[in-house]
Design a protein around this motif. Sequence first.
Motif, PDB file in Angstrom:
ATOM      1  N   ARG A  99       0.832  -1.196   0.000  1.00  0.00           N
ATOM      2  CA  ARG A  99       0.000   0.000   0.000  1.00  0.00           C
ATOM      3  C   ARG A  99       0.871   1.252   0.000  1.00  0.00           C
ATOM      4  O   ARG A  99       0.625   2.199  -0.766  1.00  0.00           O
ATOM      5  N   LYS A 100       1.906   1.250   0.815  1.00  0.00           N
ATOM      6  CA  LYS A 100       2.808   2.400   0.887  1.00  0.00           C
ATOM      7  C   LYS A 100       3.586   2.554  -0.422  1.00  0.00           C
ATOM      8  O   LYS A 100       3.821   3.682  -0.888  1.00  0.00           O
ATOM      9  N   THR A 101       3.978   1.439  -1.027  1.00  0.00           N
ATOM     10  CA  THR A 101       4.707   1.494  -2.294  1.00  0.00           C
ATOM     11  C   THR A 101       3.850   2.146  -3.375  1.00  0.00           C
ATOM     12  O   THR A 101       4.325   2.980  -4.159  1.00  0.00           O
ATOM     13  N   GLU A 157       1.352   4.216  -2.883  1.00  0.00           N
ATOM     14  CA  GLU A 157       1.191   5.625  -2.529  1.00  0.00           C
ATOM     15  C   GLU A 157       2.434   6.442  -2.874  1.00  0.00           C
ATOM     16  O   GLU A 157       2.336   7.610  -3.274  1.00  0.00           O
ATOM     17  N   ASP A 158       3.618   5.821  -2.743  1.00  0.00           N
ATOM     18  CA  ASP A 158       4.874   6.528  -2.976  1.00  0.00           C
ATOM     19  C   ASP A 158       5.296   6.524  -4.442  1.00  0.00           C
ATOM     20  O   ASP A 158       6.203   7.274  -4.819  1.00  0.00           O
TER      21      ASP A 158
END
Length: 253
Positions: free
Chosen positions: A217-219, A221-222
């Motif tokens: 999820r963070k990947t 978003e980034d």
Amino acid sequence: MNSQGRFHADEWQARVQLAACYRVFDMLGWTEMIYNHITVRLPASATDGRKQYLINPFGLHYSEVTASNLLKIDTAGKKLDDNPHPVNPAGFTVHSAIHEAIADAHCVMHTHTTAGLAVACTKTGLAQNNFYSAQLHGLVAYHDFEGITIHAEEAPRLLKNIGEKPVVILRNHGLLSWAPTLPLAFARLWTLQRACEVQVMQAALGPAIDIPEPVARKTTEDSFQFDARFGGGRDVFDAMTRLVDRRDPSYKQ
């Protein structure tokens, strides 16, 4: 009008970009003889507000597509000009449904690449175990195979399954992406294609290391490649177009 006097300037710009995209697909090996399609919705400025689209001429290889031989069609896939080439009857069914129902679907791309089709044939679909699939967390839709896509009654089921997700794995069939711009649709499809290529190769090596959902999820978003603030894929597509220009700039004709 453009310099040839045949097309509105905005239509000609769309034609050149789409023709370049067909050549990029050819350069990448994303071709299927004369089949598959990339379509764009023409800007209202060039159509007096009417819904019109560009699609490849049926019977031509992607390497033969040029700005001037692209077909202009309506929502039903009917030709709107005197282009001598036919429209593939199966070619615009899925594309038309997406263009019509999703306001931001300016461009729709569909491929039958070996890696993409291989992953589309698996029960589990795209694995969350590599750098590229981790950038697509929550962005991938799935649609079950219903045969060759020539029947309009499939459209509601397809659209329900897509929802608002910008990349689609058509089970047993292939890959698809849509976006408000052609470069963004390309960046999304390229990422999905790379994820599939890695997955197919990795499968031969044994069990994979799964990426935890919070990390995926963070990947996503980034990941800046899809972000409009960073060009939304434009820099990447422009770079690929320059490669095509050095090989064969005839797509601009």
